[in-house]
Motif scaffolding. Sequence first.
Motif, short mmCIF file in Angstrom:
data_model
loop_
_atom_site.label_atom_id
_atom_site.label_comp_id
_atom_site.label_asym_id
_atom_site.label_seq_id
_atom_site.Cartn_x
_atom_site.Cartn_y
_atom_site.Cartn_z
N HIS A 293 1.39 -1.06 0.24
CA HIS A 293 0.31 -0.01 0.09
C HIS A 293 0.90 1.06 0.09
N THR A 294 1.19 1.25 -1.16
CA THR A 294 2.79 2.40 -0.99
C THR A 294 1.80 3.96 -2.26
N MET B 148 -6.12 7.72 -2.59
CA MET B 148 -8.60 8.45 -2.35
C MET B 148 -9.07 8.39 -3.36
N GLN B 149 -8.55 8.73 -4.56
CA GLN B 149 -8.78 8.50 -5.71
C GLN B 149 -9.52 7.18 -5.87
N MET C 84 -9.42 -4.27 0.79
CA MET C 84 -8.80 -2.82 -0.12
C MET C 84 -8.55 -1.61 0.59
N VAL C 85 -9.71 -1.77 0.83
CA VAL C 85 -10.29 -0.30 1.64
C VAL C 85 -9.49 0.05 2.21
N PHE C 86 -8.78 -0.47 3.98
CA PHE C 86 -8.45 -0.84 4.82
C PHE C 86 -6.48 -0.89 4.59
N SER C 87 -6.28 -1.45 3.38
CA SER C 87 -5.07 -1.28 2.48
C SER C 87 -5.23 0.84 2.29
N ALA C 88 -5.67 1.12 1.39
CA ALA C 88 -6.04 2.27 0.78
C ALA C 88 -5.37 2.83 1.92
N LEU C 89 -6.56 2.77 3.07
CA LEU C 89 -6.20 4.27 3.82
C LEU C 89 -4.94 4.01 4.78
#
Length: 727
Positions: free
Chosen positions: A612-613, A642-643, A667-672
Amino acid sequence: MGGKNKQRTKGNVRPSSSGRAAEVLTREGGVIPGFVGFDTTVNSELSYVPAVHGAEEIDNLVDADFRLVLRKLSKRDGVTRLKAVQDFGSMCQERDAEEVKGVLPYWPRIYCKISVDHDRRIREATQQAFEQLVQKVRRSLAPFLKSLMGHWILSQCDTYTPAASAACQAFQAAFSPTKQPEALSFCKDEILNVLQDILLKETADTLSDPQSVTEEEREAKYVRMLTSSLLGVKRLLSLLLQNDRTALEPRLAHLVNSGKFWKYGKHKTPQVRGAFFEMLCALCEYTPGLVQAEAARLCPAVLLSVDDTDPVVLPPVWEAVLHVVSTISDCWTHVNAKKGFLPKLWALLKDGGKGMAKALHPNLMPLLSKLPPEVTDPMLDFYTTFFTSFIQGLSSERAATSPSESAIIVTSVVECLRYCILHHTEEGEDQKKLRTMLISQQALANTSLQNGPLFLLVTEMLVSWEKRAGLHNEGEANEDKDVFQVLLADFWEGLGVMFVRYVDNKDADPQALEGVATLLQVSLFFENSGNSPCWQKGYKVCQDVFLEEEGGVEKPVQTVSELVNEKALGSPQTEHFEDVVCQLAQLCLVHVNEEKSERHLVFLSLLLRSFHTTRVFSTLVELDETTAKNREQRDELRNPAMQFLLEQVVVWLAEEGRTDTEHLVEMVFSALYCCSRQETTRILNHITTMDLQWGIILQVIQRVCVILFRKTSIKMFYLLSKAATIS
């Protein structure tokens, strides 16, 4: 009333008892007809003699109870002998030392007989009784050592482990570790006489009486004593000092010059063959000059037996192989490696070691390091055949059904690959071809390798290459720096091609995709772990993330709403590594958008869970500033994570008919991880206001609870550790 059923004798006298009668006769100075006594002359050979010729003298030396027990030891009945030897041990423990010493002149002959008894219980009890005798008489045993020591060493190598352990325990009770070499040096010739006689002269019929012992028992005893004698030579050499070993070499030369000795390497019984090769290992280790003189027979006997896969034989055979190739420099002049040794090795490797990978495969890299050019030329053909046979063994029946066997084979393959690459870094066309073959054809092209510990082993190899290529800034001078930089580039290029081949397929195997994600995840963990132990880094993170000092008071740094805003682990140290991840992430997104591939969506979730970079998310979106209506919105959408959430993940969550949403929530929490606190709050609020299934909302809540629990547990661990340190 009960007395009516008692057995009665005429005149109410006591029933006869042979033991009591013998005791009475002995006490009254009489002679027991037919009783076998012992010669009391210490200097003469210890032997049985008729009691009528020496009973009076024996009576003065041996207690009457001891005489009865010793007589029972010569009985044919095994139960009687077992009970007698147990009684003998008890009497040695209970009686005075002077009474026990009276037995010593007659004990060697008895011990040498019952210590090799057919009944293993008697052999064990004999050693236990001997220990009691040793502890009682101590130094008085010295005059009889030469008569005892040969069979004592033989018993320490008994094939029945409890008997061997009891014999070793008695030996340790008699001599301290510093005194053992001295005692053996005193008796070394007598010991070798006993062992050589068994190996070169005795037969099954001479060791047992054919009239009273069955053929099966005679053969079993002969095999057992052959095995013990071969192991006895090994034990003798291991305990003697070097000058005593040198003194024994002429005697040992007589043994190894015998043709009968070398036949034991082909004996029908595995125990004998295994003991034979163990003895050869001892000869190589302790008497290298002797084995060099016998190289013409020793080398073929060992190197042409590599296909003996009996579980008892294979470990000592391969130990002997390594000893031979290390000790005898010209060993391959006595063996045709191309026709004799290598074909047997290839067949063994293709069969996965025939279920003996744990004993066989750890020896392959040491063997590889000792093979001279005349065996490995032409080099490219040799290593191609070696690794092809090696990896083919993973498909064998035992390796396919045993994870432990498979893991051993994979580990050995990677070890040998690393060794070959590290020792062929010279410039030259042949060396380059070899390195290319090892990486592209063996390390990357074989899918059967992708099991067990492969990922971690490959990662360790890459880190080693990076250090040699100067990528870790450790200041080490390395002449082969350019070679390893090329190796790394070739490896990552080949790895990327291989991963693309797996991923760029609408019918991709989900298990293969998971394997790719696992390899990348392990590589990331290993690179970020550095050189410090994991527990130390974890403890430091606990301090840095959760607690800070403020006026001498510790307080939490993060609030509940900030717990999901964990810092990303950071990008890998090599640019090649992140390039591969970005390429795979883009490829997954193409399959998801164009083909609605659920398996690629799951794979993308697995990738983002570890990677998640910002750069990875930037490859998944194209930043379009024209969609922003004001500066605040533009600033908000400049975050690619976020996009990606708003334009892709949230849309996937809202799709009707979707049942499996756990990977999307992950995937949501990886992006967070790449979002600020304010962005995290807005996204979670946005998700809760969407018309999503209650199951999805529950998964989000559960994921937050898991994070809360982990953070609380780590903080509690830190506080408890600190409290324990203070106390």
